[in-house]
Design a protein around this motif. Structure first.
Motif, PDB file in Angstrom:
ATOM      1  N   ASP A   1       1.188  -1.007  -0.212  1.00 56.04           N
ATOM      2  CA  ASP A   1      -0.237  -0.175   0.275  1.00 56.04           C
ATOM      3  C   ASP A   1       0.599   0.767   0.003  1.00 56.04           C
ATOM      4  OD1 ASP A   1      -2.522   1.367   2.103  1.00 56.04           O
ATOM      5  OD2 ASP A   1      -2.467   1.486  -0.178  1.00 56.04           O
ATOM      6  N   VAL A   2       0.449   2.374  -0.545  1.00 60.18           N
ATOM      7  CA  VAL A   2       1.245   3.436  -0.306  1.00 60.18           C
ATOM      8  C   VAL A   2      -0.069   5.198   0.368  1.00 60.18           C
ATOM      9  CG1 VAL A   2      -0.129   4.353  -2.833  1.00 60.18           C
ATOM     10  CG2 VAL A   2       2.385   4.815  -1.637  1.00 60.18           C
ATOM     11  N   GLN A   3       1.410   5.737   0.975  1.00 57.94           N
ATOM     12  CA  GLN A   3       0.432   6.697   1.661  1.00 57.94           C
ATOM     13  C   GLN A   3       0.770   7.905   1.296  1.00 57.94           C
ATOM     14  OE1 GLN A   3       1.893   4.500   3.956  1.00 57.94           O
ATOM     15  NE2 GLN A   3       0.435   3.167   3.866  1.00 57.94           N
ATOM     16  N   LEU A   4       0.224   9.334   0.659  1.00 61.20           N
ATOM     17  CA  LEU A   4       0.194  10.138   0.484  1.00 61.20           C
ATOM     18  C   LEU A   4      -0.152  11.396   0.467  1.00 61.20           C
ATOM     19  CD1 LEU A   4      -1.318   9.008  -3.017  1.00 61.20           C
ATOM     20  CD2 LEU A   4       1.158   9.120  -2.735  1.00 61.20           C
ATOM     21  N   GLN A   5       1.118  12.463   1.191  1.00 57.44           N
ATOM     22  CA  GLN A   5       1.212  13.733   1.618  1.00 57.44           C
ATOM     23  C   GLN A   5       1.078  14.602   0.490  1.00 57.44           C
ATOM     24  OE1 GLN A   5       3.026  14.053   5.269  1.00 57.44           O
ATOM     25  NE2 GLN A   5       2.114  15.759   5.615  1.00 57.44           N
ATOM     26  N   ALA A   6       0.415  15.613  -0.029  1.00 58.90           N
ATOM     27  CA  ALA A   6       0.155  16.877  -1.314  1.00 58.90           C
ATOM     28  C   ALA A   6       0.665  17.815   0.375  1.00 58.90           C
ATOM     29  CB  ALA A   6      -1.573  16.811  -1.394  1.00 58.90           C
ATOM     30  N   SER A   7       1.688  19.042  -0.663  1.00 57.11           N
ATOM     31  CA  SER A   7       2.008  20.043  -0.062  1.00 57.11           C
ATOM     32  C   SER A   7       2.780  21.410  -1.290  1.00 57.11           C
ATOM     33  CB  SER A   7       3.178  20.074   0.605  1.00 57.11           C
ATOM     34  OG  SER A   7       4.077  19.194  -0.237  1.00 57.11           O
ATOM     35  N   GLY A   8       2.447  22.028  -0.621  1.00 56.34           N
ATOM     36  CA  GLY A   8       2.902  23.388  -1.689  1.00 56.34           C
ATOM     37  C   GLY A   8       2.018  24.295  -2.282  1.00 56.34           C
ATOM     38  N   GLY A   9       0.604  24.239  -1.740  1.00 54.68           N
ATOM     39  CA  GLY A   9      -0.408  24.802  -2.031  1.00 54.68           C
ATOM     40  C   GLY A   9      -0.136  26.301  -0.639  1.00 54.68           C
ATOM     41  N   GLY A  10      -1.204  27.384  -1.242  1.00 51.98           N
ATOM     42  CA  GLY A  10      -0.841  28.969  -0.837  1.00 51.98           C
ATOM     43  C   GLY A  10      -1.563  29.771  -1.639  1.00 51.98           C
ATOM     44  N   LEU A  11      -1.904  30.523  -1.293  1.00 52.55           N
ATOM     45  CA  LEU A  11      -2.172  32.569  -1.557  1.00 52.55           C
ATOM     46  C   LEU A  11      -1.408  33.097  -2.772  1.00 52.55           C
ATOM     47  CD1 LEU A  11      -4.645  34.530  -2.236  1.00 52.55           C
ATOM     48  CD2 LEU A  11      -3.379  35.316  -0.482  1.00 52.55           C
ATOM     49  N   ARG A  19       3.821  25.246  -6.759  1.00 50.93           N
ATOM     50  CA  ARG A  19       4.506  24.008  -7.024  1.00 50.93           C
ATOM     51  C   ARG A  19       4.178  22.992  -6.336  1.00 50.93           C
ATOM     52  NH1 ARG A  19      10.542  20.786  -7.866  1.00 50.93           N
ATOM     53  NH2 ARG A  19       9.899  20.930  -6.014  1.00 50.93           N
ATOM     54  N   LEU A  20       3.527  22.592  -6.141  1.00 52.31           N
ATOM     55  CA  LEU A  20       2.435  21.201  -5.629  1.00 52.31           C
ATOM     56  C   LEU A  20       3.643  19.769  -5.573  1.00 52.31           C
ATOM     57  CD1 LEU A  20      -1.097  21.474  -5.964  1.00 52.31           C
ATOM     58  CD2 LEU A  20       0.229  22.875  -4.621  1.00 52.31           C
ATOM     59  N   SER A  21       3.813  19.475  -3.806  1.00 50.63           N
ATOM     60  CA  SER A  21       4.746  18.300  -3.959  1.00 50.63           C
ATOM     61  C   SER A  21       3.724  17.097  -3.464  1.00 50.63           C
ATOM     62  CB  SER A  21       5.360  18.346  -3.333  1.00 50.63           C
ATOM     63  OG  SER A  21       6.521  19.117  -3.903  1.00 50.63           O
ATOM     64  N   CYS A  22       3.206  16.031  -3.752  1.00 53.91           N
ATOM     65  CA  CYS A  22       2.994  14.875  -2.999  1.00 53.91           C
ATOM     66  C   CYS A  22       3.996  13.291  -3.038  1.00 53.91           C
ATOM     67  CB  CYS A  22       1.871  14.026  -4.555  1.00 53.91           C
ATOM     68  SG  CYS A  22       1.335  12.754  -3.990  1.00 53.91           S
ATOM     69  N   ALA A  23       4.185  13.520  -1.427  1.00 54.46           N
ATOM     70  CA  ALA A  23       5.319  12.681  -0.711  1.00 54.46           C
ATOM     71  C   ALA A  23       4.689  11.073  -1.421  1.00 54.46           C
ATOM     72  CB  ALA A  23       5.869  13.329   0.418  1.00 54.46           C
ATOM     73  N   ALA A  24       5.327  10.214  -0.808  1.00 53.49           N
ATOM     74  CA  ALA A  24       4.599   8.692  -0.979  1.00 53.49           C
ATOM     75  C   ALA A  24       5.437   8.124   0.120  1.00 53.49           C
ATOM     76  CB  ALA A  24       4.598   8.419  -2.712  1.00 53.49           C
ATOM     77  N   SER A  25       4.418   7.281   0.687  1.00 53.47           N
ATOM     78  CA  SER A  25       5.349   6.383   1.657  1.00 53.47           C
ATOM     79  C   SER A  25       4.452   4.989   1.742  1.00 53.47           C
ATOM     80  CB  SER A  25       5.781   6.673   2.878  1.00 53.47           C
ATOM     81  OG  SER A  25       3.894   7.057   3.640  1.00 53.47           O
ATOM     82  N   GLY A  26       5.601   4.204   2.078  1.00 46.63           N
ATOM     83  CA  GLY A  26       4.898   2.895   1.890  1.00 46.63           C
ATOM     84  C   GLY A  26       5.894   2.051   1.215  1.00 46.63           C
ATOM     85  N   SER A  27       5.219   0.940   0.263  1.00 52.01           N
ATOM     86  CA  SER A  27       5.899  -0.327  -1.129  1.00 52.01           C
ATOM     87  C   SER A  27       5.671   0.149  -2.104  1.00 52.01           C
ATOM     88  CB  SER A  27       5.801  -1.374  -0.045  1.00 52.01           C
ATOM     89  OG  SER A  27       4.376  -2.038   0.121  1.00 52.01           O
ATOM     90  N   PHE A  29       5.997   2.248  -4.415  1.00 53.96           N
ATOM     91  CA  PHE A  29       5.462   3.549  -4.814  1.00 53.96           C
ATOM     92  C   PHE A  29       5.836   3.044  -6.236  1.00 53.96           C
ATOM     93  CE2 PHE A  29       4.866   7.847  -5.695  1.00 53.96           C
ATOM     94  CZ  PHE A  29       5.067   8.179  -6.515  1.00 53.96           C
ATOM     95  N   ASP A  30       7.143   2.739  -7.607  1.00 53.46           N
ATOM     96  CA  ASP A  30       6.932   2.671  -8.907  1.00 53.46           C
ATOM     97  C   ASP A  30       5.882   1.984  -9.137  1.00 53.46           C
ATOM     98  OD1 ASP A  30      10.709   2.124  -8.792  1.00 53.46           O
ATOM     99  OD2 ASP A  30       9.125   3.808  -7.527  1.00 53.46           O
ATOM    100  N   ASP A  31       4.994   1.346  -8.560  1.00 56.67           N
ATOM    101  CA  ASP A  31       4.080   0.037  -9.361  1.00 56.67           C
ATOM    102  C   ASP A  31       2.843   1.069  -9.329  1.00 56.67           C
ATOM    103  OD1 ASP A  31       4.515  -2.507  -7.833  1.00 56.67           O
ATOM    104  OD2 ASP A  31       5.661  -1.831  -9.690  1.00 56.67           O
ATOM    105  N   PHE A  32       2.205   2.580  -8.910  1.00 54.25           N
ATOM    106  CA  PHE A  32       1.914   3.712  -8.427  1.00 54.25           C
ATOM    107  C   PHE A  32       1.903   4.268  -9.854  1.00 54.25           C
ATOM    108  CE2 PHE A  32      -1.310   2.014  -4.958  1.00 54.25           C
ATOM    109  CZ  PHE A  32      -0.417   1.377  -4.502  1.00 54.25           C
ATOM    110  N   SER A  33       0.442   4.372 -10.713  1.00 51.38           N
ATOM    111  CA  SER A  33      -0.146   5.809 -11.043  1.00 51.38           C
ATOM    112  C   SER A  33      -0.431   6.605 -10.713  1.00 51.38           C
ATOM    113  CB  SER A  33      -1.134   5.571 -12.476  1.00 51.38           C
ATOM    114  OG  SER A  33      -0.868   4.483 -12.953  1.00 51.38           O
ATOM    115  N   ILE A  34      -0.380   7.698 -10.501  1.00 51.75           N
ATOM    116  CA  ILE A  34      -0.434   8.656  -9.683  1.00 51.75           C
ATOM    117  C   ILE A  34      -0.811   9.779 -10.613  1.00 51.75           C
ATOM    118  CG2 ILE A  34       0.384  10.916  -8.286  1.00 51.75           C
ATOM    119  CD1 ILE A  34       0.599   8.151  -7.406  1.00 51.75           C
ATOM    120  N   GLY A  35      -2.944  10.471  -9.899  1.00 53.22           N
ATOM    121  CA  GLY A  35      -3.386  11.931 -10.475  1.00 53.22           C
ATOM    122  C   GLY A  35      -3.183  12.543  -9.669  1.00 53.22           C
TER     123      GLY A  35
END
Length: 126
Positions: A1-11, A19-27, A29-35
């Motif tokens: 499974d993979v856990q995601l954390q988005a950051s970088g938003g603002g005014l 620039r938004l970032s999406c950091a992944a943890s878990g196993s 990761f390379d198998d996942f498409s990201i949207g």
């Protein structure tokens, strides 16, 4: 499974960039498409762009073409969404999501994604 954390938003002012970032943890990761999706108040969640597991295929919604750029660094387990020439109508909460399905064969709707980050607010002032 993979856990995601988005950051970088603002005014930001119209015409600016974020620039938004999406950091992944878990196993695996390379198998996942990201949207990336976004949801404005009172509106349905809509797709922004998606990228294949190897990063060799990227699909953008028409209104984002030429303004947004999506990339991934699997070694860093991070997805980046560079947003330029921002408009007030880009204001929304932006979410990243992961799916084991191929972006070339899936129906690219929120329910096709299994893992979601918590969202990051983007506000573009006029």
């Amino acid at each position: 499974d993979v856990q995601l954390q988005a950051s970088g938003g603002g005014l930001v002012q119209a015409g600016g960039s974020l620039r938004l970032s999406c950091a992944a943890s878990g196993s695996t990761f390379d198998d996942f498409s990201i949207g990336w999706f976004r949801q404005a108040p009172g509106k349905e969640r809509e797709e922004v762009a998606c990228i294949s597991s190897r990063g060799d295929t990227i699909i953008y919604q028409d209104s984002m073409k030429g303004r947004f750029a999506l990339s991934r660094e699997n070694a860093k387990r991070t997805i980046y969404l560079q947003m330029n020439s921002l408009k007030p109508e880009d204001t929304a909460v932006y979410y990243c999501a992961a799916s084991l399905r191929s972006i070339l064969s899936m129906t690219r709707i929120p329910s096709s994604y299994d893992n979601w980050g918590q969202g990051t607010q983007v506000t573009v002032s006029s």
